[in-house]
Design a protein around this motif. Sequence first.
Motif, PDB file in Angstrom:
ATOM      1  N   VAL A  58       0.841  -1.205   0.000  1.00 43.30           N
ATOM      2  CA  VAL A  58       0.000   0.000   0.000  1.00 43.30           C
ATOM      3  C   VAL A  58       0.872   1.249   0.000  1.00 43.30           C
ATOM      4  CG1 VAL A  58      -1.602   1.394   1.378  1.00 43.30           C
ATOM      5  CG2 VAL A  58      -2.025  -1.057   1.074  1.00 43.30           C
ATOM      6  N   PHE A  59       1.865   1.280   0.864  1.00 36.71           N
ATOM      7  CA  PHE A  59       2.705   2.477   0.959  1.00 36.71           C
ATOM      8  C   PHE A  59       3.674   2.602  -0.212  1.00 36.71           C
ATOM      9  CE2 PHE A  59       0.979   2.644   5.179  1.00 36.71           C
ATOM     10  CZ  PHE A  59       0.984   3.996   5.483  1.00 36.71           C
ATOM     11  N   LEU A  60       4.089   1.488  -0.794  1.00 40.18           N
ATOM     12  CA  LEU A  60       4.902   1.586  -2.000  1.00 40.18           C
ATOM     13  C   LEU A  60       4.093   2.176  -3.147  1.00 40.18           C
ATOM     14  CD1 LEU A  60       7.031  -1.698  -1.977  1.00 40.18           C
ATOM     15  CD2 LEU A  60       7.869   0.654  -1.853  1.00 40.18           C
ATOM     16  N   ILE A  61       2.834   1.732  -3.304  1.00 36.36           N
ATOM     17  CA  ILE A  61       1.973   2.314  -4.331  1.00 36.36           C
ATOM     18  C   ILE A  61       1.717   3.784  -4.037  1.00 36.36           C
ATOM     19  CG2 ILE A  61      -0.325   2.245  -5.375  1.00 36.36           C
ATOM     20  CD1 ILE A  61      -0.352  -0.768  -4.872  1.00 36.36           C
ATOM     21  N   TYR A  62       1.477   4.093  -2.761  1.00 35.61           N
ATOM     22  CA  TYR A  62       1.254   5.476  -2.357  1.00 35.61           C
ATOM     23  C   TYR A  62       2.443   6.355  -2.742  1.00 35.61           C
ATOM     24  CZ  TYR A  62       1.076   9.460   0.863  1.00 35.61           C
ATOM     25  OH  TYR A  62       1.101  10.715   1.400  1.00 35.61           O
ATOM     26  N   PHE A  63       3.656   5.851  -2.531  1.00 32.34           N
ATOM     27  CA  PHE A  63       4.832   6.632  -2.886  1.00 32.34           C
ATOM     28  C   PHE A  63       5.097   6.607  -4.389  1.00 32.34           C
ATOM     29  CE2 PHE A  63       6.183   6.480   1.653  1.00 32.34           C
ATOM     30  CZ  PHE A  63       6.428   7.838   1.798  1.00 32.34           C
ATOM     31  N   GLU A  64       4.640   5.578  -5.086  1.00 32.07           N
ATOM     32  CA  GLU A  64       4.731   5.602  -6.547  1.00 32.07           C
ATOM     33  C   GLU A  64       3.924   6.767  -7.109  1.00 32.07           C
ATOM     34  OE1 GLU A  64       6.410   3.718  -8.553  1.00 32.07           O
ATOM     35  OE2 GLU A  64       6.685   1.715  -7.700  1.00 32.07           O
ATOM     36  N   VAL A 195       6.533   2.400   4.795  1.00 33.16           N
ATOM     37  CA  VAL A 195       5.482   2.558   5.800  1.00 33.16           C
ATOM     38  C   VAL A 195       5.883   3.628   6.819  1.00 33.16           C
ATOM     39  CG1 VAL A 195       4.184   1.425   7.643  1.00 33.16           C
ATOM     40  CG2 VAL A 195       4.671   0.181   5.526  1.00 33.16           C
ATOM     41  N   CYS A 196       7.099   3.511   7.334  1.00 36.51           N
ATOM     42  CA  CYS A 196       7.578   4.479   8.332  1.00 36.51           C
ATOM     43  C   CYS A 196       7.683   5.878   7.749  1.00 36.51           C
ATOM     44  CB  CYS A 196       8.939   4.035   8.873  1.00 36.51           C
ATOM     45  SG  CYS A 196       8.908   2.453   9.744  1.00 36.51           S
ATOM     46  N   LEU A 197       8.231   5.980   6.542  1.00 36.47           N
ATOM     47  CA  LEU A 197       8.379   7.286   5.906  1.00 36.47           C
ATOM     48  C   LEU A 197       7.020   7.924   5.625  1.00 36.47           C
ATOM     49  CD1 LEU A 197      11.246   6.516   3.352  1.00 36.47           C
ATOM     50  CD2 LEU A 197      11.417   7.886   5.432  1.00 36.47           C
ATOM     51  N   GLY A 198       6.050   7.103   5.229  1.00 38.89           N
ATOM     52  CA  GLY A 198       4.720   7.636   4.955  1.00 38.89           C
ATOM     53  C   GLY A 198       4.074   8.212   6.196  1.00 38.89           C
ATOM     54  N   ILE A 199       4.155   7.503   7.302  1.00 39.25           N
ATOM     55  CA  ILE A 199       3.547   7.977   8.551  1.00 39.25           C
ATOM     56  C   ILE A 199       4.231   9.253   9.036  1.00 39.25           C
ATOM     57  CG2 ILE A 199       3.195   7.414  10.987  1.00 39.25           C
ATOM     58  CD1 ILE A 199       2.906   4.472  10.114  1.00 39.25           C
ATOM     59  N   ALA A 322       9.280  16.639   4.092  1.00 33.33           N
ATOM     60  CA  ALA A 322       9.452  16.675   2.640  1.00 33.33           C
ATOM     61  C   ALA A 322      10.647  15.841   2.208  1.00 33.33           C
ATOM     62  CB  ALA A 322       9.624  18.117   2.176  1.00 33.33           C
ATOM     63  N   VAL A 323      11.725  15.974   2.940  1.00 39.88           N
ATOM     64  CA  VAL A 323      12.919  15.189   2.621  1.00 39.88           C
ATOM     65  C   VAL A 323      12.631  13.695   2.773  1.00 39.88           C
ATOM     66  CG1 VAL A 323      15.298  14.705   3.289  1.00 39.88           C
ATOM     67  CG2 VAL A 323      14.467  17.067   3.266  1.00 39.88           C
ATOM     68  N   GLY A 328      11.041   8.291   0.223  1.00 39.41           N
ATOM     69  CA  GLY A 328      10.038   7.266  -0.061  1.00 39.41           C
ATOM     70  C   GLY A 328       9.667   7.211  -1.533  1.00 39.41           C
ATOM     71  N   LEU A 329       9.489   8.388  -2.148  1.00 39.33           N
ATOM     72  CA  LEU A 329       9.181   8.454  -3.576  1.00 39.33           C
ATOM     73  C   LEU A 329      10.288   7.811  -4.402  1.00 39.33           C
ATOM     74  CD1 LEU A 329       7.911  12.141  -3.627  1.00 39.33           C
ATOM     75  CD2 LEU A 329       6.524  10.177  -4.295  1.00 39.33           C
ATOM     76  N   TYR A 330      11.500   8.162  -4.073  1.00 38.25           N
ATOM     77  CA  TYR A 330      12.642   7.645  -4.823  1.00 38.25           C
ATOM     78  C   TYR A 330      12.753   6.129  -4.677  1.00 38.25           C
ATOM     79  CZ  TYR A 330      17.397   7.362  -6.676  1.00 38.25           C
ATOM     80  OH  TYR A 330      18.498   7.040  -7.425  1.00 38.25           O
ATOM     81  N   GLU A 331      12.620   5.643  -3.454  1.00 36.41           N
ATOM     82  CA  GLU A 331      12.762   4.202  -3.220  1.00 36.41           C
ATOM     83  C   GLU A 331      11.688   3.405  -3.955  1.00 36.41           C
ATOM     84  OE1 GLU A 331      15.377   3.046  -1.911  1.00 36.41           O
ATOM     85  OE2 GLU A 331      16.126   4.952  -1.160  1.00 36.41           O
TER      86      GLU A 331
END
Length: 493
Positions: A58-64, A195-199, A322-323, A328-331
């Motif tokens: 879920v969080f990988l898709i969210y960051f995609e 997951v951690c980065l998203g929260i 933001a950083v 997360g976006l990059y990963e």
Amino acid sequence: MNIQNQSSTSVPEAGTMMGASQSSPSSRPLLVDEEQRTAAAATATNKGPKKLALIPLVFLIYFEVAGGPYGEEAAVGSAGPLFAILGFLIFPFIWSIPEALVTAELATTFPGNGGFVIWANKAFGPFWGSLMGSWKLLSGVINLASYPVLCIDYLKLVFPIFASGVPRNLAILFSTILMSFLNYTGLAIVGYTAVCLGIVSLSPFIVLCFASIPKIHPKRWVSLGQEGVKRDWKLFFNTLFWNLNFWDNASTLAGEVDQPQKTFPRALFSAGILTCLSYLIPLLAATGATPLDQVKWVDGYFADLAAMIAGKWLKYWIEIGAVLSVIGLYEAQLSSCAYQILGMANIGVFPKFFGSRAKWFNTPWIGILLSTTIVLAVSYMNFTDIIASVNFLYSLGMLLEFASFLWLRRKMPKIKRPYKVPLPLPALIIMCLVPSGFLIYVMAVANKIVYLVSVLLTVLGIVWYFLMKLCRSKKWFEFEISVDKDENEDEYS
């Protein structure tokens, strides 16, 4: 965009796509054989013991796709609060939902690390599969290059030394290398890191929203913008598109997902809700709680708004968030690109060695290295040019993806689809026509430089296909399989 699916990618599925025998006179045995090989492809894709579970996916898709409200400021600056709010309210229904539905059906029908490359290959043959891979891979890695730039744009607000010159260039270089190394340590680690980065990255916006409530004036939401500020529709739609696309990128991770037939639809639905709320609610809070100064609504302005609403402490928190969001976006995007390269090697688009996995972490290290190298090559472009180039290439790929989706429904009506969009073919055509019209618009408003770059990259993709075909015929490199002929072409006609 995550996703980035189409970030598409897997070994045995190559057999699924191209190796079915035509010797049997019965279509039913062919269908069963196809389903068995598709299941075997998903099982054999990842030999490691760890696979992605629902929450990390879920969080990988969210960051995609998103990664938080960071980067949506330009929508207000280009068209005003009302159009920005309407854009993030309406656009998911005409673009994000159709793309997510197509991804859910195709990723569960053909679960492997080839994603959209497999879909185009199954629908139209190896040439179009290769071209799809070129468009999507290039859009993915160019999109990756925007994240270190965005990261440094936020850091320079705290450390002005990174604003320009050698310090800025070195910061982009080392941040890119460090983030790529994290991806090398394994997809499971990247998933739980997401997951951690998203929260953490969303937490300051939760505080911002609550702090904004006493200061909100709803009439500010209906503002069409300040007088004298010209609307930039091209930037407006590019910003919407960039912030809400790449739903299909996670399809390239399908071979790494635990029970993808069940997990993928749930993950896409959950990520869709999270994405829409993370954009819309902070936008309503910020535009409603502060007087409009439209020219200041550029990337990074949310931090200044936080200082106005709650104080500098929240500004610094948002800049830190933001950083973390950019990481997360990059990963997530790098994972999709790397596993797409792995999958393209597994179906013969790339030589076999491109599918090599690291012995320690079982990650596609060649894919990670190649993606990182391209990122460094284009990361010093103008951020607006990066977005425009990504959107054009991605539009080409999505038009082919929608066509593949519709043709596979017609070509393979009886194949088992664990998730199936509950619409007949005529309704599916309408569903795909609406976002396709927008894709054509995005391409039409591109500038001459973007056209030229896109044409050159498309020609490069075509040359690559015929070069690989020559390499196979001359046996210069070892390939997983041959993609010169799709033996399944007429199986389900």
